[in-house]
Structures are given as structure tokens and as C-alpha cells.
Design a protein around this motif. Structure first.
Motif, PDB file in Angstrom:
ATOM      1  N   TYR A  76       0.851  -1.195   0.000  1.00 63.89           N
ATOM      2  CA  TYR A  76       0.000   0.000   0.000  1.00 63.89           C
ATOM      3  C   TYR A  76       0.881   1.238   0.000  1.00 63.89           C
ATOM      4  O   TYR A  76       2.098   1.157   0.218  1.00 63.89           O
ATOM      5  CB  TYR A  76      -0.957   0.014   1.199  1.00 63.89           C
ATOM      6  N   ARG A  88      -6.264  -0.942   3.975  1.00 57.76           N
ATOM      7  CA  ARG A  88      -6.201   0.479   4.354  1.00 57.76           C
ATOM      8  C   ARG A  88      -6.572   1.363   3.168  1.00 57.76           C
ATOM      9  O   ARG A  88      -6.498   0.902   2.020  1.00 57.76           O
ATOM     10  CB  ARG A  88      -4.756   0.802   4.780  1.00 57.76           C
ATOM     11  N   ASP A 100      -2.310   5.549   5.295  1.00 64.54           N
ATOM     12  CA  ASP A 100      -1.937   4.123   5.370  1.00 64.54           C
ATOM     13  C   ASP A 100      -2.314   3.531   6.729  1.00 64.54           C
ATOM     14  O   ASP A 100      -2.220   2.321   6.915  1.00 64.54           O
ATOM     15  CB  ASP A 100      -0.434   3.940   5.116  1.00 64.54           C
ATOM     16  N   ASN A 101      -2.739   4.382   7.657  1.00 63.65           N
ATOM     17  CA  ASN A 101      -3.157   3.882   8.967  1.00 63.65           C
ATOM     18  C   ASN A 101      -4.671   3.985   9.137  1.00 63.65           C
ATOM     19  O   ASN A 101      -5.175   3.984  10.264  1.00 63.65           O
ATOM     20  CB  ASN A 101      -2.456   4.664  10.079  1.00 63.65           C
ATOM     21  N   ASP A 110      -3.206   0.150  13.861  1.00 68.36           N
ATOM     22  CA  ASP A 110      -1.828   0.630  13.988  1.00 68.36           C
ATOM     23  C   ASP A 110      -1.651   1.544  15.206  1.00 68.36           C
ATOM     24  O   ASP A 110      -1.624   2.773  15.100  1.00 68.36           O
ATOM     25  CB  ASP A 110      -1.356   1.347  12.714  1.00 68.36           C
TER      26      ASP A 110
END
Ligand code: AMP
Ligand code: MG
Length: 520
Positions: free
Chosen positions: A88, A200, A273-274, A283
Motif C-alpha cells: 500500500y 487500508r 496508510d493507517n 496501527d
């Protein structure tokens, strides 16, 4: 150990890289790389979550045996596991960062559980093609923080990935905790996380950035069919399904933000991305819990200048992140209007959710803007412990003789409260009690609602640090105690009163308690 039934739909249906192993690379035309966990020399079980294990049908005997230890330390693969790391990208602190990927997460496989499924994921089990310059490992300190907090969030009723196990590896991992040139060896650890999906926003962004539109469509269809089956009308109405799906992602994200705000959780690194496509908290890095109520607070020292991910800004960042997701999937829909509408609906949904939450936090029958706005202001006048305040407020009523005395323990420096500040609090309290009366709300039912909405026990930053300090010295009993208490965060549990106490002075400026870096 009881056998687990793996059905690896993601790796079966989506294209993977032709290379295997942890050789670093930029992926193309693929969503994942097959890579095995790196074996470790001296695994030791620190803790496992009985309730998370029960989701997989694993018993105490299963979880305390050697096979469990070896599997979830990364030393042993079970039949039909298919270990892989996914690719990702993401916006980090507002800037497009390109390919990121599971740099230290390895999905072991998807366990089928009737109509649902759970992906097992190791975090800290060694390098993958996405580890970039890093080692793919994790230290005990950060693993413990993830393990404790994800379970605590679950018990608070906040959507989250779960944690099954926490295992030390017997190996040392070097980290420069505060990025100040003082690198030191720490104990290595591996957490096994569980979620239906670890997808994500950044997965969609990566495919859009690579301009692999066919794969973007295939992947989106897969995610909808597998994780949002109730929306699957892809054959009859493809674009309509994409739109309905984006709307649902917006709704879930808005609801998650309401929940974080309700309990005083600050994620700390809300990069795209989290952001879980399921609307789960994912995360756990330099997160923190509000002690003194301060909308500007962030625990993340890496973000100290800009404070992009401060408590009060989380809902707005949620929307910003959704906008990046919208940009990524726009080629599938071609018309920006329905996506823009969904982004506007996010604000409406968040606002309504926040009003409902504040109504419940105050035990009101109906939202009252004046009471809520004045309170949020009042809480910032003098450092006020958010968690303690809302619990204490539930006990104040018309018969309370000295409400300020009853609230004194919620203030970090009650002796410094100015007379004018005391008067403002008194006036607000009188108005609040009057509004309750006007709304016909009884003290008893108000107290019940408030104490179901306002947790008594949260994973205070200093409590996590105390558990870390003793775990690093080899004593894991604090982990067990904390988790037991955090299982019933809304219950009084008088024997654990000390775990509801406000931050002690020693923790005010101590690393790990009020300041955290991304080093983990
Ligand atoms: P985070 O800030 O934890 O969300 O991480 C951002 C990116 O860095 C993700 O792609 C992580 O997988 C990767 N990453 C973080 N720590 C490590 C590490 N120790 N080894 C390899 N990759 C890492
Ligand atoms: Mg991350």
C-alpha cells in the motif's frame, strides 16, 4: 493446538508478486508478496487474550502450548497458511509518500468462521519487500502498547483490530527511542493481530498512483464482496455499488471519530496508510489518552510542530483522508459529485454523532448546545482530567453541598483555580442541573447513562509505561492486571481505584507517558 480452518481468499483471488522473500522492491501489477516470518531464537509468551482466542475457538490449553508459541512467534507455519505482506501507499503528514506496504506485518492467513473470517497478522516478525531501510522488527515497549490498547478499545466498545498474543523473541532490537542519537538495544517482540481485513485507504491509493485501473477495480470488487457483502450489487449496478460502498466507509469513519472523541483517544499518526477500510482503529503507535482535556494535545513528538493529528483535529483529518480515498477511486466512478456528497454527509454524520455522544456523556435527554459549548470551554480553563471529570459529574446533583470539593480531584492543580474560574464552574453546574430538571431527567437515570458512556478506566499513558517498565524487567503481572481491569472499563471496580487515578507528577514530562515518537 486445535486446527484452524484457513481459506485464503485474498491471496487466492488477487494477484501476487512472482518473487518471494524479503528482497526490497517496488511492486507492479500485484497486491502482495509471499514472505515467511523470520524465525526467532527464544520466544516467550508474555500474554494472550482469552477473548480474542475464543474468536478462533482456541482454548487456554491451545494458547499455552508450545505450538501456539512457535506459530505466533513466527517460527512455525500451520498447514494451509499462506504468509504474505501487502503493498500500500499513503499520505504521511499530508504528503504523498509513495509505496509503503506491510514493512513489518506478515499476514499468515484467513481463518474461516462460519459466515465471517479473521486474518491472522504478525507484527514485528521480520523484513518484507516493503521494509525499505528498516528491519521489520518491533520492540516490547511498542508491542505491549499495541496489545494492551487494542484490547482495551474493544472493551470500551470502540471498533478496533484485536490482539491475540504478545510474545518476546529472545532477541535484541536496536532503537533510538527519542531520535536523539541514543540508540540502545531493547527486547524484541511480536504481536499477532486479528481483523476481518487489514486493508487500508492506502491500498486503493497505491493502485491509483500506479495507474493500474483494472487491478484497482478488481481489488475494490474483492473488498466489497468479501467485507461489505450486504452492498454487493456489482453486476446489476456497478457504479451505484461503489458509491454506496464509499458512503459506508465515510459513515464508519465518522462513527469511529465520534468514538475516539468520546473516550479521549488520540491516534497520533492518522496517515492514510493507517486508516482501516472497515472503520476500525488500526496501527497503535504513538497514541495517547487525554489526561488534561486539551483539544490541541498530541502525544506524538514527531508531530509536535504542526500538531496535525491533535485530539481536536481528528474528525477533520478523517474527512481529509476520505478525500484521498475518493481521489483514488474516482476513476471507477468517473463522476466526482456522489463522492463529494458523501464527504459532506460525513460532516453531518459526525456532527450528529458527536451531539448524541455529548448528550449521553452529560446524561441529558436532549442535546443542549449552550451547556455543551460552555463545558468544553470550561474544561480547558484549568488542567482538568477528562475521564475523572465526567465520572465525577455523574455523582453531582441538587443535594450536593460542595460540588467544587467533589470535583477537586479532577483538577491537576485545584489549589490554583482562581475565584473567577470557580464561579464560572459553579454557574455552569447550576445551569446544567437546571437544564436536566427542565428536561425531566432524574439523577438516577442520568447517572446510569453517563456511567455507560464515560469510562472509569482507560489505558492512561503512565499506566502503560508502568506495565512496560516491569515487563522489560521480566515481570508480566502488570499486563495481566491492567487487562483485567480494562475489560470492564465502565464498572466501578473499587479494588482497582488506583488504576483510575490521574497522572502522577513524575509522568508529566516523561518519555513514554506524555511524549512518544514513532520509533517502535
Ligand atoms: P507507521 O508509521 O508505523 O504506520 O509505519 C509507516 C510505514 O513504515 C509502514 O509501511 C510500516 O510497515 C513501515 N515500518 C515501520 N516500522 C518498521 C520497521 N521497524 N521495519 C520495517 N518497516 C517498518
Ligand atoms: Mg502503519
Amino acid at each position: 493446538m486445535k486446527s484452524l480452518n484457513f481459506d485464503n481468499q485474498f491471496t487466492a483471488q488477487m494477484p501476487g508478486d512472482t518473487d518471494t522473500g524479503s528482497q526490497r522492491k517496488q511492486l507492479k501489477d500485484a497486491l502482495f508478496s509471499r514472505v515467511n516470518p523470520t524465525p526467532v531464537s527464544g520466544p516467550q509468551l508474555v500474554h494472550y487474550s482469552e477473548d480474542a482466542a475464543a474468536l478462533l475457538g482456541l482454548s487456554r490449553e491451545d494458547c499455552t502450548g508450545d505450538e501456539f508459541l512457535q506459530v505466533f512467534a513466527g517460527n512455525l507455519l500451520l498447514e494451509n497458511m499462506d504468509p504474505h505482506a501487502t503493498c500500500y501507499g499513503g499520505h504521511q503528514f499530508g504528503n504523498w509518500a509513495g509505496q509503503l506496504g506491510d514493512g513489518r506485518a506478515i499476514n499468515l492467513g484467513e481463518v474461516t468462521l462460519g459466515d465471517t473470517h479473521l486474518m491472522l497478522q504478525l507484527k514485528g516478525a521480520g523484513p518484507t519487500p516493503f521494509s525499505r531501510t528498516a528491519d521489520g522488527l518491533a520492540v516490547l515497549r511498542s508491542s505491549l502498547r499495541e496489545y494492551l490498547c487494542s484490547e482495551a478499545m474493544y472493551y470500551l466498545g470502540v471498533p478496533t483490530t484485536r490482539a491475540l498474543s504478545l510474545i518476546t523473541t529472545g532477541e535484541e532490537v536496536v532503537r533510538d527511542m527519542m531520535y536523539d542519537g541514543n540508540a540502545a538495544p531493547e527486547k524484541g517482540a511480536v504481536v499477532c493481530r486479528l481483523s476481518s481485513s487489514f486493508v487500508r485507504f492506502g491500498h486503493f491509493q497505491m493502485l491509483a498512483a500506479r495507474e493500474e485501473l483494472d487491478l484497482l477495480r478488481e481489488f475494490t470488487d474483492f473488498v466489497i464482496r468479501r467485507e461489505f457483502p450486504h452492498l454487493d450489487n456489482l453486476v446489476a449496478d456497478t457504479k451505484g455499488t461503489y458509491i454506496a460502498w464509499f458512503e459506508e466507509v465515510c459513515d464508519r469513519t465518522a462513527d469511529l471519530m465520534v468514538e475516539w472523541m468520546r473516550v479521549g483517544f488520540v491516534h497520533g499518526v492518522m496517515n492514510t496508510d493507517n486508516m482501516s477500510i472497515l472503520g476500525e482503529t488500526i496501527d497503535y503507535g504513538p497514541y495517547g489518552w487525554l489526561e488534561g482535556f486539551d483539544p490541541n494535545w498530541t502525544p506524538n513528538t514527531t508531530d509536535a510542530g504542526q500538531r496535525r493529528y491533535r485530539y481536536g483535529q481528528q474528525p477533520a483529518i478523517g474527512q481529509w483522508n476520505l478525500m484521498q480515498l475518493a481521489n483514488a477511486i474516482l476513476p471507477l466512478i468517473e463522476d466526482p459529485k456522489p463522492l463529494e456528497d458523501a464527504l459532506s454527509a460525513y460532516v453531518t454524520r459526525y456532527e450528529a454523532g458527536w451531539q448524541n455522544t455529548m448528550t449521553a456523556k452529560l446524561g441529558l435527554k436532549e442535546y443542549n448546545k449552550d451547556i455543551v459549548d460552555r463545558l468544553l470551554n470550561l474544561l480547558t480553563v484549568s488542567e482538568t482530567d477528562m475521564t475523572l471529570f465526567f465520572r465525577a459529574l455523574a455523582d453531582i446533583n441538587h443535594d450536593t453541598e460542595q460540588p467544587l470539593t467533589d470535583l477537586a480531584h479532577c483538577y491537576y492543580t485545584p489549589e490554583q483555580l482562581q475565584e473567577s474560574e470557580q464561579a464560572t464552574i459553579q454557574t455552569w453546574l447550576a445551569d446544567y442541573l437546571r437544564v436536566l430538571e427542565e428536561q425531566g431527567q432524574s439523577d438516577a437515570s442520568r447517572r446510569t447513562v453517563m456511567n455507560q458512556t464515560n469510562p472509569k478506566y482507560v489505558l492512561r499513558n503512565y499506566l502503560a509505561q508502568i506495565a512496560i517498565d516491569s515487563a522489560e524487567a521480566g515481570d508480566f503481572s502488570k499486563v495481566d492486571e491492567l487487562l483485567n481491569v480494562l475489560k470492564k472499563p465502565y464498572d466501578e471496580q473499587p479494588e482497582y481505584e488506583h488504576l483510575a487515578a490521574k497522572r502522577p507528577e513524575w509522568a508529566r514530562n516523561r518519555a513514554g507517558c506524555s511524549m512518544l515518537s514513532c520509533s517502535s
